[in-house]
Design a protein around this motif. Structure first.
Motif, PDB file in Angstrom:
ATOM      1  N   ILE A   7       0.812  -1.221   0.000  1.00  0.00           N
ATOM      2  CA  ILE A   7       0.000   0.000   0.000  1.00  0.00           C
ATOM      3  C   ILE A   7       0.851   1.279   0.000  1.00  0.00           C
ATOM      4  O   ILE A   7       1.710   1.446   0.847  1.00  0.00           O
ATOM      5  N   LYS A   8       0.583   2.122  -1.001  1.00  0.00           N
ATOM      6  CA  LYS A   8       1.170   3.450  -1.119  1.00  0.00           C
ATOM      7  C   LYS A   8       2.684   3.465  -0.916  1.00  0.00           C
ATOM      8  O   LYS A   8       3.220   4.327  -0.205  1.00  0.00           O
ATOM      9  N   PRO A  38       5.062   6.417   5.258  1.00  0.00           N
ATOM     10  CA  PRO A  38       5.195   6.524   6.720  1.00  0.00           C
ATOM     11  C   PRO A  38       5.777   5.289   7.399  1.00  0.00           C
ATOM     12  O   PRO A  38       6.030   5.328   8.593  1.00  0.00           O
ATOM     13  N   THR A  39       5.953   4.191   6.649  1.00  0.00           N
ATOM     14  CA  THR A  39       6.549   2.995   7.263  1.00  0.00           C
ATOM     15  C   THR A  39       7.779   2.574   6.462  1.00  0.00           C
ATOM     16  O   THR A  39       7.877   2.826   5.255  1.00  0.00           O
ATOM     17  N   GLU A  40       8.684   1.887   7.153  1.00  0.00           N
ATOM     18  CA  GLU A  40       9.881   1.395   6.462  1.00  0.00           C
ATOM     19  C   GLU A  40       9.487   0.375   5.397  1.00  0.00           C
ATOM     20  O   GLU A  40      10.089   0.313   4.335  1.00  0.00           O
ATOM     21  N   ASN A  41       8.435  -0.398   5.670  1.00  0.00           N
ATOM     22  CA  ASN A  41       7.978  -1.375   4.679  1.00  0.00           C
ATOM     23  C   ASN A  41       7.609  -0.672   3.367  1.00  0.00           C
ATOM     24  O   ASN A  41       7.993  -1.114   2.288  1.00  0.00           O
ATOM     25  N   GLN A  67     -10.439   5.941  14.452  1.00  0.00           N
ATOM     26  CA  GLN A  67     -11.631   5.771  13.614  1.00  0.00           C
ATOM     27  C   GLN A  67     -11.274   5.946  12.135  1.00  0.00           C
ATOM     28  O   GLN A  67     -12.108   6.316  11.306  1.00  0.00           O
ATOM     29  N   GLY A  68      -9.987   5.679  11.835  1.00  0.00           N
ATOM     30  CA  GLY A  68      -9.551   5.749  10.435  1.00  0.00           C
ATOM     31  C   GLY A  68     -10.282   4.717   9.595  1.00  0.00           C
ATOM     32  O   GLY A  68     -10.634   3.640  10.084  1.00  0.00           O
ATOM     33  N   LYS A  69     -10.525   5.068   8.327  1.00  0.00           N
ATOM     34  CA  LYS A  69     -11.168   4.115   7.409  1.00  0.00           C
ATOM     35  C   LYS A  69     -10.087   3.474   6.538  1.00  0.00           C
ATOM     36  O   LYS A  69      -9.106   4.135   6.171  1.00  0.00           O
ATOM     37  N   LEU A  70     -10.289   2.222   6.213  1.00  0.00           N
ATOM     38  CA  LEU A  70      -9.313   1.478   5.401  1.00  0.00           C
ATOM     39  C   LEU A  70     -10.048   0.735   4.280  1.00  0.00           C
ATOM     40  O   LEU A  70     -11.035   0.045   4.557  1.00  0.00           O
ATOM     41  N   GLY A  71      -9.500   0.817   3.086  1.00  0.00           N
ATOM     42  CA  GLY A  71     -10.062   0.045   1.963  1.00  0.00           C
ATOM     43  C   GLY A  71      -9.479  -1.353   1.967  1.00  0.00           C
ATOM     44  O   GLY A  71      -8.991  -1.838   0.940  1.00  0.00           O
ATOM     45  N   ASN A  78      -6.304   8.498   8.705  1.00  0.00           N
ATOM     46  CA  ASN A  78      -7.090   8.245   7.489  1.00  0.00           C
ATOM     47  C   ASN A  78      -6.250   8.091   6.216  1.00  0.00           C
ATOM     48  O   ASN A  78      -6.749   8.272   5.112  1.00  0.00           O
ATOM     49  N   TRP A  79      -4.995   7.722   6.394  1.00  0.00           N
ATOM     50  CA  TRP A  79      -4.068   7.514   5.265  1.00  0.00           C
ATOM     51  C   TRP A  79      -4.558   6.394   4.332  1.00  0.00           C
ATOM     52  O   TRP A  79      -4.267   6.397   3.146  1.00  0.00           O
ATOM     53  N   GLY A  80      -5.329   5.463   4.886  1.00  0.00           N
ATOM     54  CA  GLY A  80      -5.767   4.312   4.085  1.00  0.00           C
ATOM     55  C   GLY A  80      -7.201   4.412   3.608  1.00  0.00           C
ATOM     56  O   GLY A  80      -7.795   3.413   3.189  1.00  0.00           O
TER      57      GLY A  80
END
Ligand SMILES: NC(=O)c1ccc[n+]([C@@H]2O[C@H](COP(=O)([O-])OP(=O)(O)OC[C@H]3O[C@@H](n4cnc5c(N)ncnc54)[C@H](OP(=O)(O)O)[C@@H]3O)[C@@H](O)[C@H]2O)c1
Length: 300
Positions: A105-106, A112-115, A164-168, A255-257
């Protein structure tokens, strides 16, 4: 003559779902595995087992010889860039006609992640290699929710740090279907896709679906980011995974996802599965035969 495909990460969650369909579709599959004993089921399906380690360039070069296509799949971790690079070099040397890469993802230089940053480096190397490629950057796996089965059963709670972030989020079966379609039908060279599930949902909404399905209250409790790291460490996960999930949790909380798209349809010709379908057909099984909390799917 049937198309020959090399699959790395062949005993992992995605390849385990994709390989049987590849065989059903008449492809000839060589699985690169580090422990042949773990691949007994694949062998029974008619898969050729090649034992080797992704840290060994010569072994992966040998495995790639004579292959038409390569599915490059590596575990998330500090060695992922080097391992993926070895696969890309082997694909180039073998003259592979199509390299399918399972990215994340992205993936981006400033992810924002090392992955995500690691996957970006790999994707860049593949694009520069000149090998016809298709890159998949799937969303958070629905199957990650198997981690919550024990606490739902014991307490009626699921603990994540997503606010309460939304994820697809996506069902891994859809990722496997995309891979099978790409390897079987070809096409989509030079494309980068970002497959998602049918819609973007909060963990509160996911908990409501689970609650209805199992017939008892299920609460999603959003825990502080530090507690996410502590929980993973207590499950025996290393520092790299703990940091990774803390970084992902922070991003998802913001809400990044929060996006969903038609990429699964573009590749497979049918709609991505919903979380409801995932619960009915996959996750509900976990409530009949509980998973152990430290023995589930990879998180990143
Ligand atoms: N989880 C998510 O939400 C998510 C979302 C988007 C993208 N992703 C990406 O998905 C990928 C992971 O896919 P997955 O879940 O199918 O993998 P997985 O279940 O973690 O399996 C990893 C595979 O890699 C193999 N492997 C590990 N080290 C190896 C080595 N040194 N040599 C040879 N093989 C080795 C493992 O073999 P063993 O069986 O012997 O261990 C296993 O087959 C990662 O790149 C991750 O970033 C994950």
């Amino acid at each position: 003559m049937s198309k020959k495909v090399l699959v790395t990460g062949a005993t992992g969650s995605i390849a385990t779902l994709a390989i049987p369909s590849l065989i059903e579709n008449g492809l000839s599959v060589r699985a690169f595995v580090r422990n042949a004993k773990k691949a007994e089921n694949l062998k029974k399906l008619g898969v050729e087992i090649f034992e080797g380690d992704l840290s060994n360039q010569e072994e992966i070069n040998e495995a790639a010889k004579g292959m038409d296509s390569i599915l490059s799949l590596t575990a998330a971790g500090p060695d992922a860039v080097a391992q993926a690079s070895a696969i890309t070099k082997a694909a180039k040397q073998a003259g592979a006609k199509h390299l399918i890469r399972l990215s994340a993802i992205k993936a981006a230089e400033d992810a924002p992640t090392e992955n995500g940053r690691f996957h970006f480096q790999t994707d860049k190397e593949i694009i520069a290699s000149g090998i016809p490629y298709t890159i998949l950057r799937p969303h958070f796996f629905m199957q990650n929710l198997f981690m919550s089965v024990p606490t739902i059963l014991e307490q009626g709670n699921m603990y994540w740090g997503m606010g309460q972030g939304k994820l697809g989020m996506i069902d891994v079966r859809d990722i496997a279907d995309c891979i099978v379609s790409l390897l079987t039908n070809g096409g989509h060279e030079g494309e980068i896709y970002n497959p998602t599930g049918a819609s973007s949902i909060t963990f509160t909404e996911a908990a409501a679906i689970i609650s209805k399905g199992i017939g008892k209250p299920v609460n999603y409790i959003s825990i502080p980011i530090e507690a996410v790291g502590q929980a993973l460490r207590s499950m025996g996960q290393g520092e790299w995974v703990a940091k990774l999930m803390m970084d992902y949790s922070k991003a998802y909380s913001a809400n990044w996802g929060d996006y969903a798209n038609d990429d699964v349809t573009t590749i497979t010709g049918r709609k991505a599965r919903t979380f409801q379908q995932f619960f009915d057909e996959v996750l509900s099984w976990g409530f009949k035969q509980p998973a152990k909390s430290n023995e589930t799917v990879a998180l990143a």
